[in-house]
Design an enzyme around this catalytic site. Structure first.
Site, PDB file in Angstrom:
ATOM      1  N   HIS A  26     -18.112  33.119  12.468  1.00  0.00           N
ATOM      2  CA  HIS A  26     -18.526  34.059  11.431  1.00  0.00           C
ATOM      3  C   HIS A  26     -19.454  35.126  12.000  1.00  0.00           C
ATOM      4  O   HIS A  26     -19.986  34.988  13.100  1.00  0.00           O
ATOM      5  CB  HIS A  26     -19.203  33.335  10.258  1.00  0.00           C
ATOM      6  CG  HIS A  26     -20.563  32.795  10.571  1.00  0.00           C
ATOM      7  ND1 HIS A  26     -21.606  32.784   9.657  1.00  0.00           N
ATOM      8  CD2 HIS A  26     -21.082  32.237  11.713  1.00  0.00           C
ATOM      9  CE1 HIS A  26     -22.677  32.231  10.210  1.00  0.00           C
ATOM     10  NE2 HIS A  26     -22.398  31.902  11.450  1.00  0.00           N
ATOM     11  N   CYS A  52     -19.272  39.918   7.659  1.00  0.00           N
ATOM     12  CA  CYS A  52     -18.594  38.619   7.542  1.00  0.00           C
ATOM     13  C   CYS A  52     -17.161  38.744   7.027  1.00  0.00           C
ATOM     14  O   CYS A  52     -16.225  38.191   7.620  1.00  0.00           O
ATOM     15  CB  CYS A  52     -19.413  37.666   6.674  1.00  0.00           C
ATOM     16  SG  CYS A  52     -19.551  38.130   4.936  1.00  0.00           S
ATOM     17  N   HIS A  73     -20.799  35.086   1.310  1.00  0.00           N
ATOM     18  CA  HIS A  73     -20.613  34.932   2.751  1.00  0.00           C
ATOM     19  C   HIS A  73     -19.333  34.158   3.008  1.00  0.00           C
ATOM     20  O   HIS A  73     -18.906  33.339   2.180  1.00  0.00           O
ATOM     21  CB  HIS A  73     -21.799  34.201   3.396  1.00  0.00           C
ATOM     22  CG  HIS A  73     -21.773  34.261   4.891  1.00  0.00           C
ATOM     23  ND1 HIS A  73     -22.008  35.414   5.603  1.00  0.00           N
ATOM     24  CD2 HIS A  73     -21.505  33.297   5.827  1.00  0.00           C
ATOM     25  CE1 HIS A  73     -21.911  35.169   6.898  1.00  0.00           C
ATOM     26  NE2 HIS A  73     -21.605  33.892   7.059  1.00  0.00           N
TER      27      HIS A  73
END
Length: 378
Positions: A352, A292, A340
């Site tokens: 993402h 990510c 994240h």
């Protein structure tokens, strides 16, 4: 083995076989009269009987699949935490290695300089020895020639200055060499610690992913499909709840007064968009796969704005903006521990790299708990 033991063993095997046969459901048994064994086999009653139908396993209830989904989310979140730790250790290792290389170059230069200074000191000592070992001050005082006296005074003064400078320079270089050597030793210890942290994080990541894969492998194909649908339903529900707060309307109102995206932000979004479909791999920064924060950091590097490597450092170091004021290119940080990150691309969506087993994709910005928004080019 004696005849008596053989008899006992045969009897035991007969009992076990009998128990095994009796335990089989649906098998018919007839009384066998005592007497000599009939050499012709009797027809089996079970051979003509209709076999019992195999019971179809009951489908796993949605409530149980929800527990599986929650467990998988937990495992992959733990893997994300460890991935951030791995990336941080990787970044520290890289920096320590660069610093060690610089220190090694400096200490090598200092050693050469020190060797030159010692050679100069040795040359001065040898010159003094060639002058019969008489110190310059003694020769200066014993001179009876005024001109020689004057010349000697200048020579003596220059020599004293040169000697003092040589000693001072040698002392300075020795101090610098010791400082750099001590610094290198300390950095090497840090490098070793960072490598151990990196190895421990790698072990944790691999263990959590293995646990998640094992859990998923226990599901039937239809159960996996239902699980995927439950995930989609949960994502839609979270996104709808987020949109119901009116965040997009507030965002649109804010956009009237400010540009929707800077040129750098648009370039970062274009980079992220070009990576759609590439697999998630923990620790990866491209070009073929990403995690990510690897995706977001590389997108902004491509836009000419280097940012921290990990989502946690991106949250700590980059300027924060209100979620109602975010614009394309901003980074949305998720979960309370900032483990994240996704890139906002407008219209309530992000790009993402979700987790192992998935690919870079477009998702609703509100499908996960939002911690906040940061702006690399504020």
């Amino acid at each position: 083995m004696g005849r008596g033991k053989r008899g006992l063993l045969a009897a035991a095997v007969t009992v076990v076989c009998a128990v095994t046969v009796l335990a089989v459901p649906g098998t018919a048994f007839a009384s066998v009269p005592a007497g000599p064994a009939d050499p012709s086999p009797a027809p089996s009653a079970s051979a003509s009987a209709t076999p019992a139908p195999t019971a179809t396993p009951a489908p796993v209830p949605d409530a149980e699949l929800e527990k599986v989904r929650a467990r998988l989310d937990g495992l992959y979140h733990d893997a994300a935490v460890a991935t951030d730790a791995y990336n941080a250790a990787e970044e520290k290792t890289r920096k320590q290695s660069v610093q060690l290389a610089r220190l090694e170059k400096r200490t090598d230069t200092a050693r050469k300089k020190l060797a030159e200074l010692k050679d100069q000191a040795g040359a001065a000592a040898r010159a003094q020895y060639r002058d019969s070992g008489m110190p310059p001050m003694a020769r200066f005082l014993l001179s009876d020639n005024p001109e020689h006296f004057a010349d000697g005074a200048g020579t003596l003064l220059n020599g004293a200055r040169a000697t003092k400078k040589l000693i001072a320079e040698t002392d300075r270089v020795e101090r610098e060499l010791k400082r750099d050597t001590d610094d290198a030793a300390a950095r090497f210890k840090k490098l070793e610690r960072d490598r151990k942290d990196k190895a421990a994080a790698r072990k944790t990541i691999q263990a959590r992913i293995k646990d998640a894969e094992k859990l998923e492998s226990q599901l039937e194909k239809k159960e996996k499909e239902r699980l995927a649908e439950l995930e989609r339903q949960a994502a839609r529900k979270a996104q709808t709840a987020w949109l119901d707060t009116g965040v997009l309307k507030k965002e649109a109102d804010a956009a009237k007064a400010t540009a929707t995206a800077t040129s750098a932000g648009a370039k970062a979004v274009a980079f992220a968009t070009a990576q759609l479909g590439k697999p998630y791999v923990w620790g990866a920064e491209g070009p073929d796969s990403f995690d990510c924060s690897g995706l977001t950091s590389q997108a902004w590097a491509d836009a000419g704005t280097p940012i921290p490597r990990t989502s946690q450092e991106q949250w700590k170091q980059l300027p924060h903006v209100d979620v109602t004021e975010m614009r394309p290119g901003d980074l949305v940080i998720y979960f309370a521990d900032a483990t994240h990150v996704g890139m906002y691309v407008g219209d309530g969506k992000i790009i993402h790299a979700p987790r192992p087993g998935r690919t870079v994709t477009v998702a609703g910005a509100g499908t996960m708990p939002i911690l906040g928004v940061v702006r690399p080019d504020a």
